[in-house]
Structures are given as structure tokens and as C-alpha cells.
Design an enzyme around this catalytic site. Structure first.
Site: not given
Lengths: 601, 601
Positions: B189, B264, B288
Site C-alpha cells: 500500500k 483504503s 481498510s
């Protein structure tokens, strides 16, 4: 476990904060909305006004009744005969109370009370002693301890004996112990919730605070077989490294009754120093286990936070009362007269896995067996000065003598260069009071009680009565985390396993004088493991001469260094502190064992 | 470790907050006083004004350059031939991108990319594959994944291949692997610090934020032998269960490119769903990891906080940047296409003991081997409805089908009565923004970038731009702890080991629509272990008919329930979540293994 088991009742009692505090707005949509805004807790004023009339009329009578209950519960037959105290002014004379029990106690009681907790649980489990025998011996010695030091805040001798009898009957019937602490008398700091009893934490307003269930640690110790026979004193608001509260007054130091036993685990320090408890339990958010252990000549472990449960106590772990403050964590831990007994407590406690059903805040780290290190395997840094306040002569001498003995035994001893201690202590002070002293001021305003000098001092820490915004508080929280990492990096880069540091600037001080907490609060903010221990060095007015020419580097040092009084300090034990990394209680106690053997030799 | 080792440099980089933030007042006494009051961070305004001119002139050019770098780094020869995409409108058509790789990739690349991470590390360690072979295969598939889903935020194919070559040479020379992840491609990420690269976390102002060192977890994975070849997308401010940011736009869902991949960890969900990464790494403070795993048909583990390090990332663990917020903790954890791979990550990571020298915030709990339970040994509660928003028909059906299969296999399946979920979610929302959105608004005001719809939504959570006082915040913190205890008591009193619950109200939603986080944020506030998994059930417009007569119980349900679109959802995987107690990742993954075998049969 079922919902209505005592255990789960206990927790819902402490943890129903969400319900107590919820501002229920039954909206049209039927959802319950959460809001602090109209929460009654947030209506109170934030500056404190004493209320003498309220205090005198409503609370002083309760104080007198509470004191009378203590007097009534003391077995007069165990008191020290007056001839032994003839002409003694306990509050002003340099009177060493630790010498009295040997002159008063019968042989068996003396033998029992001079044993370690580890020896006693073994002898009870083998049937050599009964719990009633052991408890009776400690009741006798605790009577003397209380008479001379005023360490007791609630006397539970009758209840303790009844419990001891119960345990003896179980053992007689089953041949089994109920747990690793079966039959062992354990003294408790007063601010933990005790089932059906008043719990004050040194706040007068709490004289009506009858707590329906034991705190989690109290309950756990009971399940492990402990016998509770006395709850001991803590100062007003629990935020003194000393002992005064408006309910039972001040507690005296066993080695010199005119001096302070330290605090806030004042009574635990005194009763342990009198060997009137084989195992004691303190709490420490700024030095409250370490200062009393050091000033009273005993051992004390301040574990990393969330290893021993704080749930269910005045001034900590009270979700239901909105007093959990996370800026600086408070630790609960054992106090005793041997390293082994600290380990006995930790192992028994953690082996019971209290994180499964008792307190979700606890980290699931059981007691880990680690090897006892050889002296050659230890690298220990010595802290001679924190850069803020130079320690008094007896402490500096103790550090040097201990360092020399360790070196001679093969330990790799290095000098530790202190790192930004004043900044860390300031962050800690801000975080102590970052709610604008709300939770304590609210309690004071309920009774209108007068504030003790050291309470006034503690209420001025950091930003005092100003309640920080979260945005402001995060600055300190982030800095706290930065320093924790910096210190981990320093321990690693300097290759140090442990530090040996002063516990306080000096030995036991005069009552109500300690202002500087940096030598202890540093390790609370950093949340590192600490074991306070007797250095086997005692202040000596002939050797530890005050340096009258010393030029203080700052106002704190000027005040604190000048507290040194060679005459008054003469004969006081010097307690030092072994500092380890976070979560390393197992290694710290094993290292402590080695160090204690070396310095005791 | 020495102070100037890369490791310790890394930490001082992240953790020098105390120094960055200190307001040094050199007092006469020479002590450095700490104060936030004149801290420049606290000068900024707390309401946000977009600044189109600043944005256009200073930042849009940086955005364009950043995008061009992505385009330039894509190997054109691996792109999907246009004829396969003729007439396809990825943003609006119900296009299933997961079917494309099989049509494009060579046989070896397909075989490699259809393998689990566990299989791949074994084959690399046995010499059956080289890391270059494996990395090349995933670069090919990642090219397709990025082309179809826009999952990449920074392409590191060249760097990944160079690292793979290095590792192959080490293996060839020594016959040894550098660690348990030797040669394995791992996607990251984007918001974790990456050495020498820009790290944005979806904030335009961070396009100039070159981070000098890896974040702690990135560094740890590298030391374990991981090969980094791509950093994937996250939404503006990281606070969407969706994907849009102003730098790379939106990311598409592999199963239906017109839908959201969740967020996310949007890019990690998409690349994992495309099987273009054998192991991915997400973070989760409100869903997320779980939402992208569920929407993209994969597995994701949200561990208890402080098991995997968050140190060194935008929006979390940035002591130096004052953004550590402790109200709700963020967890980092693995995402993959098998349960085994989640365990591979956790075991490899924790066996390296990162708490010793890398991050003092980590609790010292190594990976604990626990037995795989028999179905008969499991009691699982099913959450059909949280009492706030009723799940969409495909989710309800998936829950019933999974429950039936588990029951048939001998699992003790019970219905879980939801407990005050709305209150918990409200506390969580307040704590997300309890600094008055300070840390995010400060970043926005630096670039003046426009706010995405879901950013505006998240900034309104709780008290929005109002910075709570510590006193106010403690009300929510105490209530949080109360609910954590209450839920532990409920799990115990109801005798439930795990829950199986919806991950979200529905399957993958249309972009920028998700408002209600209660099904996931509940477990962040309670800090319980969660494993999101594919139920093996897919939305079916013919079975999962919308109940048009359903009367919503509240505004949230009215909005969220009406998002259901049977046509659009058709064919979407239903991801459910297994919920365990705090700190029980080991047990949860073993139970997950059993459950997955049962429902896959």
C-alpha cells in the site's frame, strides 16, 4: 463463565462506563446517540474552592467514625508495651521501629514473619504451617507496624483469620491448595476496590464509596489463595511521593519514624519495611511503588503497563467513573523483602491468564521462564546524575559501591549518559494533569476537603487546571512515543541490558518535602520495567557529608539538593532501581537476583 | 546494533518527533523546557478552504509528472492487446477483469501467478523457480491488473527485478535464502514510507514528501527476503472505504470494473483480486483491509493493534509529524488469496521479533503455534443484522449458506444478538476526528486540493472540525474501554469463540457511495481480530431480489439499504468476516482454515 457469575458481575461493575456516561438521546429513528456535551460530568467548575463548612459538618464526622473503626479493630493484646516507647516522640525522634518486633513477638511469630513469602507458601502447602498460624503471626506484627507507623487504612484481621481458617479446612479436607498463594497473608494498597468495603484512594468524598466487588487484581489474588488482612494507606489524590491524607493522616517510615515512608504506596512500603506483610501490592504512575520500597528498605517491581490489571480502583481503571487517563499509564506490582517473592507474585498472577476473562486491557504475555544470567553476560549502565538534580551523597556513594562490587564480580559496568531527562519529565507532568485535573478536582469539590501541600504541588504539574485540547495533547503523546523509541535505540546502540539508577535524589526525606519526580517518572513515561532494591548501603553522616559549596544548576536542584540533612538521614537505607526495557520483567528479576547476591555478599 | 546502522537511522527518522516538535526555550537555568503553546503546528486554521490557484499552478504539474512516471514505467509489451478490450468502457461496463490474464499470459507466468505465496517461497527455496522468474510473471500480470483497474500508484518493476536478481545470486552462491520470504514479490500500500521515494497517502501535498527510509514493516519484509515491485493506490486522506485520490484518480474492481474495489487499501484489494500479487499488505482503521478484500474476493487479516508495526507511514505512526492518534488504533496486516499466505506473513514477521530493536510500540507476542480445531470444537455466532443497517440480500444469503454448511460439518452455530453497535460506531467516529481533523486539514491546506466527496463525509464524522478537550475525549476513551470489556464478557458469557459477520452491508458498491462503516469500524474500536474471507457465494440478480417493501429503521439504513442494485451487483463475490477476540490471530487463522475447507467443499 455465565453473565451472572461473580467474575462477570465484577467487570460490568467497573466497566459499565458506557452506560453510566451515555447521554441517551432517544431519537425518532430509535437509535441511541452518544454525546458527551450534556454529560453531567462536564458541568463542574474546574478551579477548586475548599468548603470548610461542608467539610466540617458532613465529612469530619465520617472521618472520625472511620478512624474509630481502625482503633476498634486493633487487638490491644498485641500492642507494644508502653515501657518500650517511654519518652519516644514517634513524629519527631529518629526512632528505628524495625528493631521493635524482635523485642515483642513470641519466637514462632518472629520466625514466621522473618520468612519470605516463597518459604511460607511452601510450608503451608506441605502442611508444616497452617494459614491461621501464619496469618496470626502477621496480624501480631502488623499491629506493631500500625502502632508505630500508622500504615493501616482498614484493619481486616478478623476477616483474614476467618479466610485463613476456611483455607486450612479446604487443605485438611482435600490435601490440596486452592492456588499458588494458598494461605499467604497479602497486604493491599487501599485504593483497589474491595468487595463490600469503602474505597477512598485518599479522597474524603470516597468515604461513602462502598465498592460492591473486588478489583480485578484483588479478585485474582484471592482466587490464587491469598488472605487479605489489612488495607494500607495512600495519600490524598494518590499523587504524592509521600503519605498524607485527611482521613488517616500521615504514615511514618519504619527506619526513622520522623521521616517519610514515601508514597503513594505509603502503607505498603511501611508494612513491608516492618516485615509485617510477606507480600504487598503497590501501584506506580510516577514512583509510587519505587519510592516507598526504596525509603523503607525493601524490593518493589513496577512492571510495564497492562501486565497486571488496574481495573477496579480509585484513580485508575475506573471506566465507569471516567478516570482512565491514557497519557501516562499506571502499573500495579508487588512489593516484598526478597526478589524471589516478586517473582512468586508475577508468575502466580500471569499463569492464571487474567486477560482471557477478567481484563481486556491486559496483553496476553504469560510468565516466561528465562535463564539466570552469569555476571559476565550482563552489561549495566550506572546513572550517577540525570542532568537535572544531582543525587545526595549517600545515593552517589551507594551507586559507586554497587558498581564496584558488580565490576569485581565480572559484570560489564559502564557509565550511562543521561538523555533529555528534563524534557521527558515535563511531558510526563503535562500528561498527568492534561484533563485540567478534572477527575481529581471533581472529587475534592464533593467533600470540600482542604488540600495537602503536596496535592497543591501535583495539581500545578504541567498545565495545571487547563484542560488541553486533543490537538495539544497529541503533541505530548507523539513526543512521548518518540522518546520511548529513542530510549530503545539508546539501549540497543549502547549495548546496555539494564541501568542502575537512583530511585530518588536522596534517602527517605522529611514528610511533605519531595517535589522532583524525574528519577522515577522518567520510566513511567517511557513505560520501562523497574525493580527497586536495597543497595545494602546506609546513609552515614560521618561519610556522606553535604557539599555546602555545590552550585545548583537550576531551581529544582537548588530546592531538592538542599533537602539533604546528614543528621536526619543517618542510618537510612539507600534504595536503588534496576531499569530494564519494556515487557522484560522476567529478565529484570533474574538479573536482580544475580545483582542482589553480589551486593549482599 | 550501532546508532548509525540503517535500522536505528530509520527509527530516529520516524521518531524524532520530540525534537521536531520541541519548542526549545533555553531558560536561564540551562534546562530545555517543553511547550506546545507556540508550536508552529498549532498556528494553522482549523476550517479548510480549497485553493484552486495554488493547486493549479503549483501542484497539478507535480500530479501530471507523477502520473507520467507511472505510464513510463509500464512495459508496453505486457499490455492487454486492444482487440480484447474493443468497445469496452471500463468505468461503466460490468466488465470482469479477472478473466483476462488467462487469455493473455504465457503458460509459465499463468502457472506461477495462480500459485499461493506459500507454494512460491517453497519452490524458490528449493531452486525450482528463481525469484527473477517469479517476479517477471507477477510483473506481467501486474501490468494487466494496472491497465484494467488502475491499482498501481508507483511502479517499481525495474527495481524489483534488480532485487530479485540479487537474491538469486545470493541463493546461487550460498545455497541459502535470506529469509522465509526469499524472492517473493510483495505489493505495498502506498502510504508506508519507502526509502528514497515519495510517499503521499493520497495527499497531494505529499508529492514532495521523499521519505529517506523504509517504514518499519517495509524494512522488516525486505529483511525477510521480499521483493517490492509495486506500490498501490489509496484514497485521499486514507479515510474512504473507496479509492479516489486527486493524484491517480479512482481504482476499479477486478470483478466489475465499474464498481469500487473498496478502500483504503484499494490497490492492494484490486491487485490481489487480479492475482497479480501473491502477498499484499494493507492497513485498517475502519475497514481498510477488510472492505477491499471482501469486494475483490480475497482474504485479509486485520490483526489486533501493535502486533504489526505502523511506524513510518503517512497518516499513522508519524511521531515526527505529530499524527499518532490513539483514540482508535490502526492495524497493518496481510492480504492474499489463501489463508495459508496470511499465516506465512504473520509467522515470518513475528518470528523476526521486531519489538526488540525496531518499534517499541509492538507487544512482544511471537507467533504462537495452536492446533487446528475440529469443527465440533468451534462455536460460531452469526451476525445477520447489526441493528442499524440490514445487509443486502446477497450478504444475508451468503451468511445463511455459510451457516448451513458449517452446521452440517458439525460446527456449533448460534445466532449472535448484536449489542449497541450504533453507540460503538459513534464513539469510533468521534475518535477518528477528535483532533478537529487537524492533522488532515493541515495537509490539505498545504496544497489547496479539492476534497473528494467521501473525504467531506469522513471529515464530518463525530464532532467534525471541533477539537475536543482531553476531558471531553476521555469520555469516549472510557466508553471505548467499557465496550471492549463488555464484548469480552459477552463472548465469554455466550460461550462464543468467533463470529461470522458481514464485512459491509453489501457487495462491491458503486464508486464513492459507502457512508456506513459500522460493520467494520465496530471491530476497530473494540480492537478485535478479524479475518475477511470469500464466502464462495456470488450475488445473483435472479435470487437476491431487492425487498422494495422494506421499511428502513433509520436514515443510515434508508441510504445504505437503497444502494443495493441487483443488476449491478450480479456476479460480485460476497466477502464475510470472521471475528475473534483481541490478540488471537493464531487461533483465528486456524479456525479460518477449517471454515474455508468446509465452505469450499
Amino acid at each position: 463463565m455465565t453473565t451472572d457469575s461473580p467474575v462477570s458481575t465484577a467487570y460490568t461493575t467497573y466497566h459499565k462506563g458506557a452506560h453510566v456516561n451515555t447521554n441517551h438521546k432517544a431519537h425518532a429513528d430509535g437509535l441511541v446517540h452518544f454525546d458527551h456535551a450534556t454529560e453531567p460530568l462536564y458541568g463542574a467548575e474546574t478551579t477548586y474552592q475548599e468548603n470548610p463548612e461542608l467539610y466540617q459538618t458532613e465529612w469530619v464526622p465520617k472521618i472520625n467514625a472511620y478512624r474509630q473503626a481502625i482503633v476498634d479493630a486493633i487487638p490491644k493484646e498485641y500492642l507494644v508495651p508502653q515501657e518500650l516507647l517511654a519518652g519516644v516522640d514517634l513524629d519527631n525522634d529518629n526512632f528505628n521501629a524495625t528493631l521493635i518486633p524482635a523485642k515483642v513477638l513470641d519466637e514462632e511469630s518472629l520466625k514466621i514473619t522473618e520468612s519470605t513469602a516463597t518459604e511460607l507458601v511452601a510450608k503451608i502447602a506441605s502442611g508444616e504451617y497452617t494459614s491461621v498460624q501464619v496469618t496470626t503471626a502477621f496480624i501480631k506484627r502488623a499491629t506493631i507496624a500500625h502502632q508505630l507507623t500508622n500504615c493501616g487504612m482498614e484493619i481486616l484481621f478478623k476477616e483474614g483469620l476467618a479466610r485463613a481458617k476456611e483455607l486450612d479446612e479446604i487443605f485438611a479436607k482435600t490435601g490440596k491448595t486452592v492456588g499458588p498463594l494458598h494461605g499467604l497473608p497479602v497486604s493491599l494498597k487501599e485504593h483497589y476496590y474491595f468487595k463490600g468495603r469503602v474505597t477512598t484512594g485518599g479522597y474524603v468524598c470516597n468515604l461513602t464509596n462502598v465498592t460492591p466487588e473486588h478489583g480485578v487484581t484483588t479478585l485474582t489474588l484471592e482466587e490464587l489463595g491469598a488472605v487479605f488482612y489489612i488495607r494500607t494507606s495512600n495519600p490524598q489524590s494518590l499523587m504524592h511521593l509521600c503519605s498524607y491524607n485527611n482521613i488517616t493522616g500521615r504514615t511514618r517510615n519504619p527506619w526513622n519514624t520522623s521521616l517519610s515512608p514515601g508514597g503513594s504506596s505509603s502503607g505498603e512500603g511501611a508494612i513491608s519495611g516492618m516485615k509485617a506483610a510477606p507480600l504487598s501490592v503497590g501501584t506506580d504512575i510516577g514512583g509510587s511503588i519505587r519510592a516507598p520500597a526504596a525509603f523503607c528498605g525493601g524490593f518493589g517491581l513496577k512492571p510495564t503497563t497492562h501486565r497486571i490489571s488496574m481495573a477496579g480502583g480509585v484513580g485508575g481503571g475506573e471506566a465507569a467513573y471516567n478516570t482512565i487517563k491514557e497519557g501516562v499509564g499506571c502499573s500495579m506490582g508487588p512489593m516484598a523483602n526478597s526478589v524471589e517473592d516478586l517473582e512468586l507474585f508475577m508468575k502466580a498472577y500471569l499463569d492464571s491468564e487474567p486477560w482471557v476473562a477478567k481484563d481486556q486491557q491486559l496483553i496476553p504475555v504469560p510468565w516466561r521462564e528465562v535463564p539466570v544470567p552469569k555476571p559476565q553476560e550482563l552489561t549495566i549502565g550506572i546513572v550517577y546524575d540525570d542532568g537535572v538534580v544531582k543525587p545526595h551523597p549517600p545515593v552517589v556513594r551507594a551507586l559507586k559501591e554497587v558498581a564496584a562490587k558488580l565490576k569485581a564480580a565480572g559484570v560489564n559496568v559502564v557509565e550511562w549518559e543521561s538523555y533529555e531527562v528534563y524534557q521527558v519529565a515535563e511531558i510526563c507532568n503535562v500528561l498527568y494533569d492534561y484533563d485540567g485535573n478534572y477527575s481529581s478536582l471533581k472529587k475534592f469539590s464533593t467533600s470540600g476537603e482542604p488540600l495537602a501541600e503536596l496535592t497543591k504541588h501535583a495539581l500545578k504539574f504541567g498545565k495545571g487546571d487547563y484542560s488541553l485540547s486533543v490537538r495539544e495533547a497529541n503533541f505530548y503523546v507523539n513526543s512521548r512515543e518518540s522518546y520511548r523509541q529513542k530510549y530503545q535505540d539508546l539501549f540497543n546502540s549502547r549495548g546496555v541490558d539494564f541501568l542502575i539508577a537512583p530511585t530518588y535524589v536522596g534517602t527517605a526525606p522529611k514528610p511533605n518535602t519531595v517535589h522532583y519526580w524525574g528519577y522515577t517518572s522518567l520510566w513511567n513515561l517511557l513505560d520501562q520495567t523497574c525493580v527497586t532494591f536495597p543497595s545494602r548501603v546506609f546513609a552515614d553522616k560521618n561519610i556522606d557529608v553535604k557539599d555546602v559549596d555545590y552550585k545548583p544548576r537550576n531551581e529544582h536542584e537548588e530546592y531538592e539538593y538542599n533537602l539533604y540533612d546528614a543528621e536526619k538521614s543517618h542510618g537510612s537505607p539507600v534504595g536503588l532501581t534496576l531499569v530494564g526495557r519494556r515487557y522484560t520483567e522476567e529478565k529484570a528479576l533474574k538479573a536482580m537476583k544475580v545483582i542482589d547476591e553480589i551486593i549482599s555478599a
